[in-house]
Write a protein that holds these residues in place. Structure first.
Motif, PDB file in Angstrom:
ATOM      1  N   GLY A  22       0.793  -1.223   0.000  1.00 23.24           N
ATOM      2  CA  GLY A  22       0.000   0.000   0.000  1.00 23.24           C
ATOM      3  C   GLY A  22       0.825   1.273   0.000  1.00 23.24           C
ATOM      4  N   GLU A  23       2.132   1.136  -0.062  1.00 22.74           N
ATOM      5  CA  GLU A  23       3.013   2.311  -0.034  1.00 22.74           C
ATOM      6  C   GLU A  23       4.179   2.089  -0.992  1.00 22.74           C
ATOM      7  OE1 GLU A  23       6.122   4.326   3.072  1.00 22.74           O
ATOM      8  OE2 GLU A  23       4.348   3.354   3.883  1.00 22.74           O
ATOM      9  N   PHE A  24       4.444   3.078  -1.827  1.00 24.66           N
ATOM     10  CA  PHE A  24       5.578   3.023  -2.742  1.00 24.66           C
ATOM     11  C   PHE A  24       6.674   3.909  -2.150  1.00 24.66           C
ATOM     12  CE2 PHE A  24       8.026   4.161  -6.539  1.00 24.66           C
ATOM     13  CZ  PHE A  24       8.205   2.917  -7.125  1.00 24.66           C
ATOM     14  N   ALA A  25       7.611   3.291  -1.426  1.00 29.15           N
ATOM     15  CA  ALA A  25       8.657   4.039  -0.722  1.00 29.15           C
ATOM     16  C   ALA A  25       9.705   4.561  -1.695  1.00 29.15           C
ATOM     17  CB  ALA A  25       9.317   3.137   0.320  1.00 29.15           C
ATOM     18  N   PRO A  26      10.275   5.726  -1.417  1.00 26.64           N
ATOM     19  CA  PRO A  26      11.330   6.279  -2.289  1.00 26.64           C
ATOM     20  C   PRO A  26      12.495   5.307  -2.486  1.00 26.64           C
ATOM     21  CG  PRO A  26      10.658   7.913  -0.661  1.00 26.64           C
ATOM     22  CD  PRO A  26       9.952   6.630  -0.309  1.00 26.64           C
ATOM     23  N   GLU A  27      12.830   4.554  -1.433  1.00 24.14           N
ATOM     24  CA  GLU A  27      13.927   3.581  -1.542  1.00 24.14           C
ATOM     25  C   GLU A  27      13.602   2.503  -2.576  1.00 24.14           C
ATOM     26  OE1 GLU A  27      13.650   5.196   2.653  1.00 24.14           O
ATOM     27  OE2 GLU A  27      12.238   4.230   1.299  1.00 24.14           O
ATOM     28  N   GLU A  28      12.343   2.123  -2.651  1.00 20.41           N
ATOM     29  CA  GLU A  28      11.916   1.142  -3.642  1.00 20.41           C
ATOM     30  C   GLU A  28      12.014   1.732  -5.043  1.00 20.41           C
ATOM     31  OE1 GLU A  28       8.687  -1.305  -0.928  1.00 20.41           O
ATOM     32  OE2 GLU A  28       8.041   0.526  -1.933  1.00 20.41           O
ATOM     33  N   GLY A  29      11.619   2.979  -5.178  1.00 16.95           N
ATOM     34  CA  GLY A  29      11.714   3.658  -6.464  1.00 16.95           C
ATOM     35  C   GLY A  29      13.144   3.718  -6.972  1.00 16.95           C
ATOM     36  N   MET A  30      14.085   3.958  -6.073  1.00 20.03           N
ATOM     37  CA  MET A  30      15.502   4.011  -6.456  1.00 20.03           C
ATOM     38  C   MET A  30      15.982   2.649  -6.956  1.00 20.03           C
ATOM     39  SD  MET A  30      16.411   7.120  -6.111  1.00 20.03           S
ATOM     40  CE  MET A  30      18.176   7.054  -6.159  1.00 20.03           C
ATOM     41  N   LEU A  31      15.548   1.589  -6.304  1.00 16.87           N
ATOM     42  CA  LEU A  31      15.949   0.241  -6.748  1.00 16.87           C
ATOM     43  C   LEU A  31      15.329  -0.105  -8.099  1.00 16.87           C
ATOM     44  CD1 LEU A  31      15.937  -1.765  -3.406  1.00 16.87           C
ATOM     45  CD2 LEU A  31      17.897  -1.261  -4.860  1.00 16.87           C
ATOM     46  N   ILE A  32      14.092   0.303  -8.313  1.00 18.49           N
ATOM     47  CA  ILE A  32      13.468   0.056  -9.612  1.00 18.49           C
ATOM     48  C   ILE A  32      14.183   0.843 -10.699  1.00 18.49           C
ATOM     49  CG2 ILE A  32      11.348   0.356 -10.972  1.00 18.49           C
ATOM     50  CD1 ILE A  32       9.820  -0.514  -8.425  1.00 18.49           C
ATOM     51  N   GLN A  33      14.604   2.059 -10.393  1.00 19.06           N
ATOM     52  CA  GLN A  33      15.389   2.842 -11.356  1.00 19.06           C
ATOM     53  C   GLN A  33      16.695   2.127 -11.692  1.00 19.06           C
ATOM     54  OE1 GLN A  33      14.594   5.529 -13.149  1.00 19.06           O
ATOM     55  NE2 GLN A  33      12.569   5.454 -12.240  1.00 19.06           N
ATOM     56  N   GLN A  34      17.315   1.528 -10.684  1.00 22.79           N
ATOM     57  CA  GLN A  34      18.544   0.769 -10.913  1.00 22.79           C
ATOM     58  C   GLN A  34      18.270  -0.413 -11.848  1.00 22.79           C
ATOM     59  OE1 GLN A  34      20.494  -0.623  -7.314  1.00 22.79           O
ATOM     60  NE2 GLN A  34      21.530  -2.244  -8.440  1.00 22.79           N
ATOM     61  N   TYR A  35      17.174  -1.139 -11.599  1.00 19.57           N
ATOM     62  CA  TYR A  35      16.802  -2.261 -12.459  1.00 19.57           C
ATOM     63  C   TYR A  35      16.612  -1.791 -13.901  1.00 19.57           C
ATOM     64  CZ  TYR A  35      14.041  -6.005 -14.545  1.00 19.57           C
ATOM     65  OH  TYR A  35      13.574  -6.985 -15.401  1.00 19.57           O
ATOM     66  N   LEU A  36      15.897  -0.686 -14.069  1.00 14.92           N
ATOM     67  CA  LEU A  36      15.646  -0.164 -15.412  1.00 14.92           C
ATOM     68  C   LEU A  36      16.945   0.209 -16.112  1.00 14.92           C
ATOM     69  CD1 LEU A  36      12.506   2.053 -14.758  1.00 14.92           C
ATOM     70  CD2 LEU A  36      12.581  -0.203 -15.827  1.00 14.92           C
ATOM     71  N   ALA A  37      17.858   0.834 -15.398  1.00 18.50           N
ATOM     72  CA  ALA A  37      19.146   1.215 -15.984  1.00 18.50           C
ATOM     73  C   ALA A  37      19.944  -0.018 -16.399  1.00 18.50           C
ATOM     74  CB  ALA A  37      19.947   2.058 -14.995  1.00 18.50           C
ATOM     75  N   ASP A  38      19.871  -1.072 -15.602  1.00 20.06           N
ATOM     76  CA  ASP A  38      20.606  -2.306 -15.920  1.00 20.06           C
ATOM     77  C   ASP A  38      19.962  -3.065 -17.075  1.00 20.06           C
ATOM     78  OD1 ASP A  38      22.335  -1.726 -13.847  1.00 20.06           O
ATOM     79  OD2 ASP A  38      21.428  -3.150 -12.442  1.00 20.06           O
ATOM     80  N   GLU A  39      18.649  -3.120 -17.090  1.00 20.95           N
ATOM     81  CA  GLU A  39      17.936  -3.923 -18.082  1.00 20.95           C
ATOM     82  C   GLU A  39      17.674  -3.191 -19.397  1.00 20.95           C
ATOM     83  OE1 GLU A  39      16.938  -7.254 -18.006  1.00 20.95           O
ATOM     84  OE2 GLU A  39      18.272  -7.258 -16.263  1.00 20.95           O
TER      85      GLU A  39
END
Length: 116
Positions: A22-39
């Motif tokens: 129920g919450e999209f934490a900024p720390e999670e957003g940063m990790l997803i950005q990392q995934y996107l940059a890698d993939e």
């Protein structure tokens, strides 16, 4: 639903994992950005994917998650799945709290991929 490639499927899995509590934490957003940059080292438009995810109702998340876990399974090696599972675990721990729902979805992923 149309089959997704490994990278797109991973994006869907991570977005759902980051949202089930129920919450999209900024720390999670940063990790997803990392995934996107890698993939996706080249500019990729994921607007349609984000819209698909955003329009899902919570009761649809499990089926969507299972579908994309299967897509990822079909397009990946065992080593890639282990690496992704480790990354997914770091995602759900990113805000220093793992909820029951996050744990349930993480276990679901491991069960679909037949990981211990």
């Amino acid at each position: 639903m149309q089959k997704s490639n490994k990278s797109i499927a991973g994006y869907h899995l991570l977005m759902i994992l980051s949202s089930v509590d129920g919450e999209f934490a900024p720390e999670e957003g940063m990790l997803i950005q990392q995934y996107l940059a890698d993939e996706f080292p080249f500019k990729t438009n994921l607007d349609n994917e984000l819209e698909t995810i955003a329009l899902l109702q919570p009761e649809d998340w499990k089926g969507h998650f299972e579908f994309h876990a299967q897509c990822f399974l079909e397009d990946s090696t065992e080593a890639e799945r282990k690496s992704f599972a480790k990354f997914a675990k770091s995602l759900i721990k990113a805000d220093d709290e793992v909820t029951d729902k996050e744990h349930t979805y993480y276990q679901l992923l491991k069960n679909i991929w037949k990981h211990d």
